[in-house]
Design a protein around this motif. Structure first.
Motif, mmCIF file in Angstrom:
data_model
loop_
_atom_site.group_PDB
_atom_site.id
_atom_site.type_symbol
_atom_site.label_atom_id
_atom_site.label_comp_id
_atom_site.label_asym_id
_atom_site.label_seq_id
_atom_site.Cartn_x
_atom_site.Cartn_y
_atom_site.Cartn_z
ATOM 1 N N ILE A 9 25.894 -11.162 36.331
ATOM 2 C CA ILE A 9 25.863 -12.633 36.340
ATOM 3 C C ILE A 9 25.086 -13.139 35.128
ATOM 4 C CG2 ILE A 9 25.045 -14.655 37.636
ATOM 5 C CD1 ILE A 9 27.410 -13.325 38.947
ATOM 6 N N LYS A 10 23.994 -12.468 34.803
ATOM 7 C CA LYS A 10 23.182 -12.877 33.647
ATOM 8 C C LYS A 10 23.999 -12.783 32.355
ATOM 9 C CE LYS A 10 18.985 -11.803 31.141
ATOM 10 N NZ LYS A 10 17.852 -10.890 30.977
ATOM 11 N N GLU A 11 24.731 -11.683 32.199
ATOM 12 C CA GLU A 11 25.570 -11.513 31.004
ATOM 13 C C GLU A 11 26.639 -12.596 30.932
ATOM 14 O OE1 GLU A 11 26.428 -7.166 29.755
ATOM 15 O OE2 GLU A 11 26.239 -7.182 31.957
ATOM 16 N N PHE A 12 27.221 -12.929 32.096
ATOM 17 C CA PHE A 12 28.242 -13.969 32.131
ATOM 18 C C PHE A 12 27.646 -15.315 31.717
ATOM 19 C CE2 PHE A 12 30.727 -17.220 34.454
ATOM 20 C CZ PHE A 12 31.926 -17.021 33.808
ATOM 21 N N ARG A 13 26.447 -15.643 32.220
ATOM 22 C CA ARG A 13 25.782 -16.894 31.848
ATOM 23 C C ARG A 13 25.511 -16.943 30.349
ATOM 24 N NH1 ARG A 13 20.730 -17.163 34.781
ATOM 25 N NH2 ARG A 13 21.521 -15.686 36.259
ATOM 26 N N GLU A 14 25.076 -15.813 29.785
ATOM 27 C CA GLU A 14 24.815 -15.764 28.341
ATOM 28 C C GLU A 14 26.102 -15.965 27.549
ATOM 29 O OE1 GLU A 14 22.881 -12.045 27.654
ATOM 30 O OE2 GLU A 14 21.014 -12.689 28.615
ATOM 31 N N PHE A 15 27.186 -15.369 28.025
ATOM 32 C CA PHE A 15 28.483 -15.519 27.369
ATOM 33 C C PHE A 15 28.931 -16.977 27.381
ATOM 34 C CE2 PHE A 15 33.127 -15.791 27.958
ATOM 35 C CZ PHE A 15 33.527 -15.311 26.734
ATOM 36 N N ILE A 16 28.822 -17.628 28.538
ATOM 37 C CA ILE A 16 29.245 -19.024 28.671
ATOM 38 C C ILE A 16 28.351 -19.938 27.844
ATOM 39 C CG2 ILE A 16 29.416 -20.944 30.319
ATOM 40 C CD1 ILE A 16 31.714 -18.953 30.455
ATOM 41 N N ALA A 17 27.066 -19.591 27.754
ATOM 42 C CA ALA A 17 26.124 -20.458 27.040
ATOM 43 C C ALA A 17 26.265 -20.370 25.524
ATOM 44 C CB ALA A 17 24.694 -20.109 27.444
ATOM 45 N N LYS A 18 27.003 -19.384 25.028
ATOM 46 C CA LYS A 18 27.185 -19.283 23.575
ATOM 47 C C LYS A 18 27.896 -20.532 23.067
ATOM 48 C CE LYS A 18 27.321 -14.308 23.060
ATOM 49 N NZ LYS A 18 28.141 -13.154 22.708
ATOM 50 N N GLY A 19 27.497 -20.985 21.888
ATOM 51 C CA GLY A 19 28.052 -22.214 21.325
ATOM 52 C C GLY A 19 29.545 -22.178 21.106
ATOM 53 N N ASN A 20 30.084 -21.057 20.670
ATOM 54 C CA ASN A 20 31.504 -21.034 20.342
ATOM 55 C C ASN A 20 32.379 -21.165 21.591
ATOM 56 O OD1 ASN A 20 30.817 -18.508 21.252
ATOM 57 N ND2 ASN A 20 31.757 -17.400 19.573
ATOM 58 N N VAL A 21 31.919 -20.678 22.743
ATOM 59 C CA VAL A 21 32.695 -20.827 23.979
ATOM 60 C C VAL A 21 32.701 -22.292 24.403
ATOM 61 C CG1 VAL A 21 32.819 -20.188 26.421
ATOM 62 C CG2 VAL A 21 32.254 -18.469 24.716
ATOM 63 N N LEU A 22 31.551 -22.931 24.318
ATOM 64 C CA LEU A 22 31.475 -24.345 24.685
ATOM 65 C C LEU A 22 32.282 -25.209 23.715
ATOM 66 C CD1 LEU A 22 27.716 -24.581 25.695
ATOM 67 C CD2 LEU A 22 29.706 -24.449 27.199
ATOM 68 N N ASP A 23 32.212 -24.891 22.447
ATOM 69 C CA ASP A 23 32.991 -25.625 21.448
ATOM 70 C C ASP A 23 34.485 -25.497 21.723
ATOM 71 O OD1 ASP A 23 30.638 -26.319 20.218
ATOM 72 O OD2 ASP A 23 30.823 -24.834 18.608
ATOM 73 N N LEU A 24 34.914 -24.296 22.084
ATOM 74 C CA LEU A 24 36.322 -24.070 22.388
ATOM 75 C C LEU A 24 36.749 -24.875 23.611
ATOM 76 C CD1 LEU A 24 38.966 -22.614 21.826
ATOM 77 C CD2 LEU A 24 38.129 -20.716 23.203
ATOM 78 N N ALA A 25 35.899 -24.913 24.637
ATOM 79 C CA ALA A 25 36.224 -25.683 25.845
ATOM 80 C C ALA A 25 36.369 -27.165 25.521
ATOM 81 C CB ALA A 25 35.148 -25.461 26.909
ATOM 82 N N VAL A 26 35.460 -27.681 24.728
ATOM 83 C CA VAL A 26 35.532 -29.092 24.335
ATOM 84 C C VAL A 26 36.796 -29.344 23.524
ATOM 85 C CG1 VAL A 26 34.433 -30.872 22.909
ATOM 86 C CG2 VAL A 26 33.048 -29.480 24.447
ATOM 87 N N ALA A 27 37.129 -28.429 22.623
ATOM 88 C CA ALA A 27 38.323 -28.593 21.791
ATOM 89 C C ALA A 27 39.590 -28.612 22.637
ATOM 90 C CB ALA A 27 38.403 -27.480 20.751
ATOM 91 N N VAL A 28 39.656 -27.767 23.658
ATOM 92 C CA VAL A 28 40.833 -27.741 24.522
ATOM 93 C C VAL A 28 40.964 -29.054 25.286
ATOM 94 C CG1 VAL A 28 41.813 -26.645 26.584
ATOM 95 C CG2 VAL A 28 40.938 -25.244 24.718
ATOM 96 N N ILE A 29 39.870 -29.553 25.799
ATOM 97 C CA ILE A 29 39.912 -30.818 26.556
ATOM 98 C C ILE A 29 40.311 -31.976 25.652
ATOM 99 C CG2 ILE A 29 38.481 -32.493 27.808
ATOM 100 C CD1 ILE A 29 36.904 -30.003 28.859
ATOM 101 N N ILE A 30 39.698 -32.053 24.485
ATOM 102 C CA ILE A 30 40.038 -33.142 23.553
ATOM 103 C C ILE A 30 41.475 -32.984 23.061
ATOM 104 C CG2 ILE A 30 39.520 -34.080 21.260
ATOM 105 C CD1 ILE A 30 36.583 -33.630 21.870
ATOM 106 N N GLY A 31 41.900 -31.740 22.832
ATOM 107 C CA GLY A 31 43.277 -31.503 22.405
ATOM 108 C C GLY A 31 44.284 -31.978 23.436
ATOM 109 N N GLY A 32 43.997 -31.747 24.713
ATOM 110 C CA GLY A 32 44.890 -32.224 25.764
ATOM 111 C C GLY A 32 44.973 -33.744 25.791
ATOM 112 N N ALA A 33 43.817 -34.386 25.660
ATOM 113 C CA ALA A 33 43.801 -35.849 25.642
ATOM 114 C C ALA A 33 44.533 -36.378 24.402
ATOM 115 C CB ALA A 33 42.361 -36.364 25.665
#
Length: 122
Positions: A2-26
């Motif tokens: 779980i700790k490794e998963f949290r670290e993976f999700i907290a990385k900037g590039n994963v969050l940036d990608l998520a934001v890009a997908v949401i904005i891209g859909g809109a």
């Protein structure tokens, strides 16, 4: 784990990608509305009231909806052009890095020069 998963999700590039997908859909919804509600009706008027979404060829019991395909091509071209313009503008807005200052002599060159000057004095 779980700790490794949290670290993976907290990385900037994963969050940036998520934001890009949401904005891209809109953004896709905006461009689709632009094409369907503004551009295609104007093209239809220019072409004598043709509605591309109703264009089809009947082959037996099947309908080949080539009008929808034309619509998808126009959507793609408009989206690609808008993205091109955004990237082009972003690249033009980037500050150009000043040229690197000329490289001076290396430490070895300076030591060699000092040695030669000391030899010349003696």
């Amino acid at each position: 784990m779980i700790k490794e998963f949290r670290e993976f999700i907290a990385k900037g590039n994963v969050l940036d990608l998520a934001v890009a997908v949401i904005i891209g859909g809109a953004f896709g919804a905006i461009v689709t509305s632009l094409v369907n509600d503004i551009i295609m009706p104007l093209i239809g008027v220019i072409l004598g009231g043709t509605d591309f979404t109703t264009l089809a060829i009947e082959v037996g019991e099947a309908s080949i909806m080539y009008g929808n395909f034309i619509q998808a091509i126009i959507n793609f071209l408009i989206i690609a052009f808008v993205i091109f313009m955004i990237v082009r503008t972003a690249n033009n807005m980037k500050k150009e890095e000043p040229p690197a200052p000329p490289a001076g002599p290396s430490a070895e060159d300076l030591l060699t020069e000092i040695r030669d000057l000391l030899k010349a004095r003696n």
